[in-house]
Design a protein around this motif. Structure first.
Motif, PDB file in Angstrom:
ATOM      1  N   ASP A  76      -4.203  -2.795 -14.147  1.00  0.00           N
ATOM      2  CA  ASP A  76      -3.427  -2.285 -13.314  1.00  0.00           C
ATOM      3  C   ASP A  76      -3.878  -2.371 -11.907  1.00  0.00           C
ATOM      4  N   THR A  77      -2.971  -2.758 -11.176  1.00  0.00           N
ATOM      5  CA  THR A  77      -3.433  -3.072  -9.635  1.00  0.00           C
ATOM      6  C   THR A  77      -2.627  -2.169  -8.731  1.00  0.00           C
ATOM      7  N   LEU A  78      -3.041  -1.475  -7.756  1.00  0.00           N
ATOM      8  CA  LEU A  78      -2.420  -0.787  -6.958  1.00  0.00           C
ATOM      9  C   LEU A  78      -2.741  -1.281  -5.583  1.00  0.00           C
ATOM     10  N   PHE A  79      -1.377  -1.483  -4.952  1.00  0.00           N
ATOM     11  CA  PHE A  79      -1.669  -2.078  -3.322  1.00  0.00           C
ATOM     12  C   PHE A  79      -1.358  -1.067  -2.359  1.00  0.00           C
ATOM     13  N   TRP A  80      -2.326  -0.727  -1.705  1.00  0.00           N
ATOM     14  CA  TRP A  80      -2.262   0.587  -0.750  1.00  0.00           C
ATOM     15  C   TRP A  80      -1.943  -0.131   0.679  1.00  0.00           C
TER      16      TRP A  80
ATOM     17  N   ASN B 279       0.610  -1.429   1.919  1.00  0.00           N
ATOM     18  CA  ASN B 279       1.730  -2.410   1.791  1.00  0.00           C
ATOM     19  C   ASN B 279       1.940  -2.744   0.570  1.00  0.00           C
ATOM     20  N   PRO B 280       2.390  -1.695   0.001  1.00  0.00           N
ATOM     21  CA  PRO B 280       2.838  -1.677  -1.749  1.00  0.00           C
ATOM     22  C   PRO B 280       3.583  -2.889  -2.070  1.00  0.00           C
ATOM     23  N   GLU B 281       4.699  -3.238  -1.014  1.00  0.00           N
ATOM     24  CA  GLU B 281       5.600  -4.219  -1.297  1.00  0.00           C
ATOM     25  C   GLU B 281       5.113  -5.760  -0.946  1.00  0.00           C
ATOM     26  N   LEU B 282       3.750  -5.932  -0.489  1.00  0.00           N
ATOM     27  CA  LEU B 282       3.338  -7.054  -0.078  1.00  0.00           C
ATOM     28  C   LEU B 282       4.005  -7.832   0.892  1.00  0.00           C
TER      29      LEU B 282
ATOM     30  N   LYS C  43      -2.256   2.783   8.093  1.00  0.00           N
ATOM     31  CA  LYS C  43      -3.292   3.603   7.233  1.00  0.00           C
ATOM     32  C   LYS C  43      -3.179   5.034   7.621  1.00  0.00           C
TER      33      LYS C  43
END
Length: 372
Positions: free
Chosen positions: A165-169, A171-174, A339
């Protein structure tokens, strides 16, 4: 203070009387922010994709359907031979070609493995790398489909795969605009402050009014403050308007403290205005000032980490970026906005920029010749 106040009134009157300068200050930066934030994209979309199917099997048809359903590619159809595909790529009509060899399905059924060939137009290396990732992701999904749908019970005997499972911190929507808009905002504030500060002082030389000011009782520091402070105020105003646009139009997150951002911007503008004044001291015409300012602006922008990561630069270039003020502002704007960085987090950049401001403004004041 009274003298400085009169100088400020004079400068603002000159600025608002100059319609060309008003256009540069208030209109063009906003247009550039709207255009560049949409145009400067790291995303690779609408790549033209084609397939050469030499197997014509159920496996190859299933693979073709995977690519047809992909949103990353514009599927241009099937080619009957490798020669035709090469000609189409040579003409720029195709970006990516997947070759499905003869006996592709039979190899999978008998040897439990198969091979494919992908040809990618790599004139743009970064785009080619992204396209390759897209292809590999689709092929990986196709491989799972084959194991489950085609191999049936045999697939259940395969070793269990590790699930990640990958979490994008931050900028979650990339969304690339979340990354680019803060940097482009820095670019616009820099250009306005650098170009206008330098050209405004040189303009006094061209009109002959600088010599008239030099023989007045106005002190050197009063003249410099009166010349640069208006553009410092304008730069802060540009930043405020840009932040409003970034939030309302591009929906860029504003996680951090605005006061912290404006504190850093106030020191940053001192650096840029000092550079603009230093340039103006060694130029005699606005054209010379513009060319010299553009020379430094291009270097600062390209080596700031705005478009390419500083970590990817050669070691010697990374050392040079330590003398680049734009680098620090780009870092801090992204840290504070995305951030939620605190004063302690940005303290290293703030200290370096403060030293930079002191040095460059000392040089600018020292190099300015005031007959008095």
């Amino acid at each position: 203070m009274r003298t400085i106040r009169f100088l400020l009134v004079k400068e603002f009157k000159q600025i608002f009387r100059n319609k060309a300068m008003l256009l540069i200050i208030f209109v063009l930066p906003l247009i550039q922010l709207l255009i560049l934030s949409n145009a400067a994209s790291y995303e690779v979309k609408n790549s033209k994709f084609a397939i050469v199917d030499l197997d014509h099997s159920s496996y190859s048809r299933a693979l073709i359907q995977k690519f047809e359903a992909s949103s990353q590619f514009d599927f241009m159809g099937l080619f009957s031979s490798e020669k035709i595909a090469k000609e189409q790529m040579q003409q720029g009509k195709i970006d990516v070609v997947l070759y499905i060899p003869v006996h592709f399905e039979r190899s999978f059924q008998k040897e439990k493995k198969g091979s494919l060939l992908t040809t990618i137009n790599a004139i743009n290396g970064s785009a080619a790398a992204v396209e390759n990732m897209y292809v590999n992701a689709i092929l990986k999904d196709f491989n799972k489909t084959i194991q489950v749908d085609f191999m049936g019970a045999e697939a259940s005997l395969q070793p269990k795969q590790l699930h990640i499972d990958t979490l994008f911190w931050f900028n979650p929507e990339l969304n690339y605009k979340t990354f680019m808009v803060p940097g482009i905002l820095v670019l616009l504030v820099t250009m306005v402050a650098l170009f206008l500060a330098g050209m405004n002082i040189v303009r006094e030389k061209e009109l002959g009014t600088l010599e008239q000011i030099n023989v007045t009782p106005i002190k050197k520091h009063q003249f410099i403050i009166g010349k640069l402070l208006p553009f410092w105020i304008i730069g802060m105003f540009e930043l405020a308007v840009g932040l409003v646009i970034a939030r309302l139009i591009f929906d860029v997150p504003m996680v951090g403290n605005f006061g912290l951002l404006f504190l850093f911007a106030s020191v940053y503008l001192l650096v840029i205005l000092g550079i603009g004044m230093f340039i103006s001291n060694f130029t005699d015409t606005q054209q010379q000032a513009m060319f010299l300012s553009w020379f430094f602006a291009v270097i600062f922008i390209l080596m700031s980490g705005l478009f390419t990561p500083i970590e990817s630069m050669p070691a010697w270039a990374q050392v040079l970026t330590e003398a680049n003020p734009v680098k620090y502002f780009v870092e801090v704007v992204r840290m504070v906005m995305l951030k939620g960085a605190s004063l302690l987090d940005i303290m290293p950049q703030l200290i370096k920029l403060s030293i930079y401001a002191l040095l460059i403004n000392t040089l600018a004041v020292w190099s300015y010749k005031k007959v008095n």
